[in-house]
Design a protein around this motif. Structure first.
Motif, PDB file in Angstrom:
ATOM      1  N   GLN A 161      -9.483   3.772  -2.020  1.00  0.00           N
ATOM      2  CA  GLN A 161      -8.248   3.694  -2.785  1.00  0.00           C
ATOM      3  C   GLN A 161      -7.200   2.861  -2.059  1.00  0.00           C
ATOM      4  O   GLN A 161      -6.507   2.042  -2.678  1.00  0.00           O
ATOM      5  CB  GLN A 161      -7.715   5.103  -3.048  1.00  0.00           C
ATOM      6  N   SER A 165      -5.670  -0.743  -3.373  1.00  0.00           N
ATOM      7  CA  SER A 165      -4.229  -0.898  -3.527  1.00  0.00           C
ATOM      8  C   SER A 165      -3.713  -2.100  -2.738  1.00  0.00           C
ATOM      9  O   SER A 165      -2.928  -2.907  -3.246  1.00  0.00           O
ATOM     10  CB  SER A 165      -3.513   0.376  -3.077  1.00  0.00           C
ATOM     11  N   LEU A 169      -5.415  -4.542  -6.579  1.00  0.00           N
ATOM     12  CA  LEU A 169      -6.228  -4.105  -7.714  1.00  0.00           C
ATOM     13  C   LEU A 169      -5.735  -2.762  -8.238  1.00  0.00           C
ATOM     14  O   LEU A 169      -6.467  -1.776  -8.290  1.00  0.00           O
ATOM     15  CB  LEU A 169      -7.695  -4.014  -7.303  1.00  0.00           C
ATOM     16  N   THR A 170      -4.485  -2.730  -8.633  1.00  0.00           N
ATOM     17  CA  THR A 170      -3.893  -1.478  -9.110  1.00  0.00           C
ATOM     18  C   THR A 170      -4.480  -1.042 -10.450  1.00  0.00           C
ATOM     19  O   THR A 170      -4.360   0.117 -10.836  1.00  0.00           O
ATOM     20  CB  THR A 170      -2.373  -1.637  -9.257  1.00  0.00           C
ATOM     21  N   ASP A 171      -5.127  -1.981 -11.164  1.00  0.00           N
ATOM     22  CA  ASP A 171      -5.716  -1.645 -12.458  1.00  0.00           C
ATOM     23  C   ASP A 171      -7.117  -1.037 -12.310  1.00  0.00           C
ATOM     24  O   ASP A 171      -7.695  -0.560 -13.282  1.00  0.00           O
ATOM     25  CB  ASP A 171      -5.785  -2.876 -13.355  1.00  0.00           C
ATOM     26  N   VAL A 172      -7.659  -1.081 -11.083  1.00  0.00           N
ATOM     27  CA  VAL A 172      -8.963  -0.479 -10.836  1.00  0.00           C
ATOM     28  C   VAL A 172      -8.746   0.958 -10.367  1.00  0.00           C
ATOM     29  O   VAL A 172      -8.242   1.202  -9.281  1.00  0.00           O
ATOM     30  CB  VAL A 172      -9.764  -1.270  -9.777  1.00  0.00           C
ATOM     31  N   SER A 173      -9.134   1.907 -11.188  1.00  0.00           N
ATOM     32  CA  SER A 173      -8.919   3.317 -10.880  1.00  0.00           C
ATOM     33  C   SER A 173      -9.978   3.818  -9.908  1.00  0.00           C
ATOM     34  O   SER A 173     -11.169   3.502 -10.044  1.00  0.00           O
ATOM     35  CB  SER A 173      -8.963   4.149 -12.164  1.00  0.00           C
ATOM     36  N   SER A 176     -12.742   5.558 -11.723  1.00  0.00           N
ATOM     37  CA  SER A 176     -13.843   4.771 -12.285  1.00  0.00           C
ATOM     38  C   SER A 176     -14.884   4.478 -11.217  1.00  0.00           C
ATOM     39  O   SER A 176     -16.094   4.530 -11.475  1.00  0.00           O
ATOM     40  CB  SER A 176     -13.312   3.474 -12.900  1.00  0.00           C
ATOM     41  N   GLN A 348     -12.443 -11.142  -6.419  1.00  0.00           N
ATOM     42  CA  GLN A 348     -11.218 -11.394  -7.183  1.00  0.00           C
ATOM     43  C   GLN A 348     -11.072 -12.873  -7.501  1.00  0.00           C
ATOM     44  O   GLN A 348     -10.749 -13.260  -8.632  1.00  0.00           O
ATOM     45  CB  GLN A 348      -9.993 -10.926  -6.388  1.00  0.00           C
ATOM     46  N   ASP A 351     -13.023 -14.110 -10.308  1.00  0.00           N
ATOM     47  CA  ASP A 351     -12.791 -13.380 -11.558  1.00  0.00           C
ATOM     48  C   ASP A 351     -14.025 -12.552 -11.940  1.00  0.00           C
ATOM     49  O   ASP A 351     -14.415 -12.478 -13.112  1.00  0.00           O
ATOM     50  CB  ASP A 351     -12.433 -14.333 -12.704  1.00  0.00           C
TER      51      ASP A 351
END
Length: 422
Positions: A161, A165, A169-173, A176, A348, A351
Motif C-alpha cells: 500500500q 501510494s 497509484l492512488t486509484d489502485v486499491s 483489489s 506505469q 500504460d
C-alpha cells in the motif's frame, strides 16, 4: 551511472548477500547502507530520514502489541481449538480448518511467522493423530498463513500500500490486490489438497501415513475466561473501528491494547516483548534505504533499465522469477519492499492495464517459496513434523519449493498478467 547510483547498487547486493549468509536483519544493514549512499550522494541527515515509514512502524507495533496480549492470555489458542472442535470426527476437513484459521488470524493482523509458530505444533500433532500427510498439512497451513498476508492490516499489505501510494497509484486499491492475491492462493491450496492426500481423507476418513505411538488428542475443552472474552471484544472492536469506520489501524490497536493492560496489568510486559521488533527494523531500514536510493536517482535508473527491455509482459515474468529465487533465501517482506519501487514505474510508463494483477502476482511468486526448509517458515514445519522421517520431509520441501519457483511464477503471470483475469 553516478557514484551514488553505483554505490546504491553495490549496497543493495551486499545487503541481501550478508542477510542470507549471516542471518543479519536486512533492516539494520539498510540503515548502514542508507548512510553510506547518503554520504556519497551529498544528502543531509534530514533527507536521509525523510522516508522513515512512521505509518508502517505504528501499524506493525500496534497490531502485534494487541495480539501479543491475545497470545499471552490464551485467546489465540482458544480460537484455534474452537475451530478444530467444529470438525470433530470429520478428518477430511481438518487441514481445511487449519488453513482457514491461519488465513483468518493473519488477515486480522497476526504476522505470518507468528501465526505459523502458533499453528504448526498443533497442526502437525493432528496430522500424526489422524494419519494425515504431514506434507499436506504443512503446506495448507503455510499457504493459509500467506494467503491473507496482503491484508492492509499486515506486513505485505502495508508495504504494498505504501509503495502504491508513493508511486502515485492512488486509484489502485490495496483491496483489489488483496483479492487477486487471495484468489491465487485459494487455487494453489485446492490443488495441494487434492494432490497430496485430500481425496483419500474424503474417501477413507484417514490418510495413508503410519500410526504414531504416544500421540493422542491434545485439544481439550476449557472454560473461556473473562480476560479472553474481553480480548475477543477488543479484536472485534479493531475490525469495526479500523476497517468499518476508517480509524488508523495501528493507533486503534495501541489504544485497545492499552485498555487491556489497564484491566489486566500482568500482561503489560509480555505485550511489549511480543511486538515484532525484528519486522519493524526490517521494514524501517529497508524503506529508509530505498528512499535514499530514490533521492540519488538509483530507483529511476533501475526502472528505466527495466523499461528498456521493452515488453512489460516479459518484464513482469522476469521479475516474478527473480523475486521467487531471492525470496527463497531472504525475507519476503524485504523482497517486496526492494522490488516494487523498481517494478511499478516501467509498468506505469507503458500504460500497462493490469498493474493490480502484476503486483499481486509478484507477491505470490515471492511468498509461495517460503516453504523452502532454508527459510524460517519451512524450518518451522521441519521442527514439528511427527509422522515422517525428517530427512524425507526435508527433501520433499526442497522439491516442492523448487517447483514453486517456476510454477509459482508462471501461473500467476499467465492468469493475472497475460490473460488479465480480475
Amino acid at each position: 551511472m553516478s557514484a551514488a547510483i553505483a554505490t546504491s547498487v553495490v549496497c543493495l547486493v551486499l545487503m541481501f548477500a550478508l542477510a542470507i549468509s549471516f542471518n543479519v536483519n536486512i533492516g539494520a544493514l539498510g540503515f548502514v547502507a542508507a548512510l553510506v549512499v547518503a554520504t556519497v550522494g551529498g544528502l543531509s541527515a534530514d533527507q536521509l530520514l525523510e522516508s522513515f515509514p512512521a505509518d508502517i512502524f505504528v501499524l506493525i507495533a500496534g497490531v502485534t502489541h494487541l495480539f501479543a496480549i491475545a497470545r499471552e492470555n490464551g485467546t489465540v489458542e482458544l480460537i484455534i481449538r474452537t475451530g478444530v472442535r467444529l470438525v470433530a470426527g470429520k478428518v477430511a476437513l481438518i487441514p481445511v480448518v487449519f488453513g482457514a484459521i491461519a488465513a483468518l488470524l493473519v488477515a486480522f493482523g497476526v504476522f505470518p511467522s507468528a501465526a505459523l509458530a502458533l499453528l504448526a505444533p498443533l497442526a502437525m500433532t493432528f496430522a500424526a493423530q489422524y494419519r494425515v500427510s504431514p506434507l499436506l498439512m504443512g503446506l495448507i497451513v503455510l499457504h493459509g498463513v500467506n494467503a491473507t498476508a496482503m491484508s492492509p492490516l499486515n506486513s505485505y499489505g502495508a508495504v504494498t500500500q505504501r509503495v502504491l501510494s508513493e508511486s502515485g497509484l492512488t486509484d489502485v486499491s490495496i483491496w483489489s490486490v488483496f483479492t487477486l492475491f487471495l484468489a491465487m492462493y485459494l487455487l494453489l491450496m485446492t490443488a495441494v489438497y487434492f494432490a497430496f492426500g485430500g481425496l483419500r481423507l474424503i474417501r477413507h476418513g484417514h490418510g495413508a501415513e503410519p500410526a504414531v505411538d504416544g500421540v493422542g488428542a491434545e485439544v481439550t475443552r476449557s472454560d473461556v475466561t473473562g480476560e479472553q472474552k474481553v480480548t475477543l471484544l477488543a479484536i472485534a472492536a479493531l475490525v469495526v473501528l479500523a476497517l468499518g469506520l476508517g480509524l488508523d489501524v495501528g493507533i486503534t490497536a495501541f489504544g485497545l491494547g492499552a485498555l487491556l493492560t489497564l484491566f489486566f496489568p500482568k500482561r503489560a510486559d509480555g505485550a511489549v516483548r511480543g511486538i515484532s521488533w525484528s519486522v519493524i527494523l526490517l521494514t524501517s531500514g529497508l524503506f529508509v534505504f530505498v528512499g535514499v536510493a530514490k533521492e540519488v536517482g538509483a530507483i529511476d535508473y533501475a526502472s528505466n533499465a527495466i523499461g528498456s527491455l521493452g515488453d512489460p509482459v516479459l518484464t513482469t515474468l522476469l521479475a516474478f522469477l527473480v523475486g521467487g529465487v531471492v525470496s527463497a533465501f531472504a525475507s519476503t517482506t524485504a523482497t517486496l519492499g526492494a522490488t516494487f519501487p523498481i517494478l511499478i514505474p516501467p509498468l506505469q510508463a507503458a500504460d500497462f492495464p493490469h498493474i493490480p494483477g502484476a503486483v499481486a502476482g509478484f507477491g505470490v511468486a515471492a511468498s509461495v517459496v517460503d516453504v523452502s526448509p532454508t527459510s524460517p517458515s519451512g524450518a518451522m514445519l521441519m521442527a514439528n513434523v511427527r509422522n515422517r522421517d525428517k530427512q524425507v520431509y526435508f527433501r520433499q520441501l526442497v522439491f516442492y519449493a523448487g517447483a514453486m519457483v517456476v510454477t509459482g511464477s508462471l501461473v500467476p503471470w499467465l492468469l493475472l498478467v497475460v490473460l488479465g483475469l480480475g
